[in-house]
Design a protein around this motif. Structure first.
Motif, short mmCIF file in Angstrom:
data_model
loop_
_atom_site.label_atom_id
_atom_site.label_comp_id
_atom_site.label_asym_id
_atom_site.label_seq_id
_atom_site.Cartn_x
_atom_site.Cartn_y
_atom_site.Cartn_z
N TYR A 96 0.79 -1.22 0.00
CA TYR A 96 0.00 0.00 0.00
C TYR A 96 0.83 1.29 0.00
N LYS A 97 1.94 1.34 0.73
CA LYS A 97 2.73 2.58 0.81
C LYS A 97 4.24 2.29 0.69
N SER A 117 -2.27 -5.22 6.64
CA SER A 117 -2.83 -5.80 5.42
C SER A 117 -3.24 -7.23 5.70
N ASP A 141 -8.76 2.76 -0.40
CA ASP A 141 -7.84 3.62 0.35
C ASP A 141 -7.65 4.93 -0.39
N LEU A 172 -4.71 5.47 -2.65
CA LEU A 172 -4.58 4.58 -3.80
C LEU A 172 -5.73 4.75 -4.79
N LEU A 180 -7.59 1.10 -9.00
CA LEU A 180 -6.45 0.83 -9.87
C LEU A 180 -6.96 0.39 -11.25
N SER A 185 -9.98 -2.32 -6.83
CA SER A 185 -9.19 -1.85 -5.69
C SER A 185 -7.97 -2.73 -5.49
N MET A 186 -7.06 -2.27 -4.66
CA MET A 186 -5.88 -3.08 -4.33
C MET A 186 -6.31 -4.40 -3.69
#
Length: 276
Positions: free
Chosen positions: A84-85, A105, A234, A237, A240, A245-246
């Protein structure tokens, strides 16, 4: 008329008013409930003839819980930083250890648990799949407990919902009064209770090696993929590729891997107790 989130006090018991520097949070209680349910369900699982005849005991379940907790905490945190980051934590590496700031996560936690179970299997000289087949039906109730904690905290709220939806809910924590899907409740029902019911039923009879593990991967992946359509992505983010989503992208390897594992398991023998 949309519902309003109850705005629970995240602190269930505050002993500081009595001079004791202790605050017990609801989220911590949900973790304790998750651990207790794992021990209870695991103790019931090892009594199944095909596990009992293989030498599994309640003590093994207790040890598995310890390994699992270590795996989920380390994996969940590392997974969050990588999935995520990654650039942020690359620039601020010491903040990887600042777990009190949040950031876990599930998919990273799953990888951490897989690694922990692999170590456990090596130390106990057992098949890795025998270990994961034992614990798989005991996991969803823990996930359900976690979603209850998310709802109490008013976090991980859903996407915008039609105000006419009877259970649409306003989460002031989101910074707006927009009606939203209570996605924590959806995940509690899908990834938690429904997945638990299906896996407990499926695992109540002798299954070929890795079949129960495969069912968990496919089941969780599908239910989480569906729930992500109602969960707010999020903010850092967004959505995508393909408007997914992720979380959805991370579910795809689970579903594919579970399907392949299921196909592989069809060539595995049933436990000896099944023939008896």
């Amino acid at each position: 008329m949309p519902l309003m989130h109850p705005q629970f006090n995240p602190i269930a018991l505050d002993l500081t008013r009595f001079g004791v520097p202790v605050q017990i949070h609801w989220y911590g209680i949900t973790y304790l409930v998750a651990f207790a349910l794992f021990l209870y369900l695991g103790a019931r699982r090892v009594k199944k003839p095909w596990f009992a005849n293989a030498g599994w005991t309640r003590r093994d379940v207790e040890d598995l819980l310890f390994f699992g907790v270590v795996g989920v905490v380390l994996g969940g945190r590392i997974g969050y930083t990588l999935f995520y980051k990654p650039m942020y934590y690359l620039q601020h590496p010491l903040e990887v250890f600042a777990v009190w700031k949040g950031g876990m996560s599930f998919h990273g936690g799953l990888l951490g648990v897989i690694a922990a179970m692999f170590v456990f299997a090596l130390l106990r000289r057992r098949s890795f799949w025998d270990v994961t087949d034992l614990i798989a039906p005991c996991v969803p109730t823990g996930l359900a407990s976690g979603r209850v904690g998310n709802f109490i905290n008013g976090e991980l709220w859903g996407r915008e919902a039609d105000p006419s939806l009877p259970w649409a809910m306003i989460f002031p924590q989101s910074g707006s009064l927009t009606p939203r899907h209570p996605s924590q409740v959806y995940q509690f029902l899908l990834e938690g209770m429904l997945l638990f019911g299906l896996l407990w039923w499926f695992g109540s009879k002798p299954r070929r090696r890795a079949e129960v593990s495969a069912a968990f991967l496919v089941g969780y992946g599908l239910f989480r993929f569906i729930a992500e359509y109602f969960r707010e992505p999020d903010s850092f983010l967004g959505l995508l590729a393909l408007n997914m989503s992720m979380g959805q992208w991370l579910c795809l390897p689970m579903i594919i891997g579970g399907a392949l594992l299921f196909a592989w398991s069809r060539n595995q023998p049933l436990p000896a107790a099944a023939h008896a």
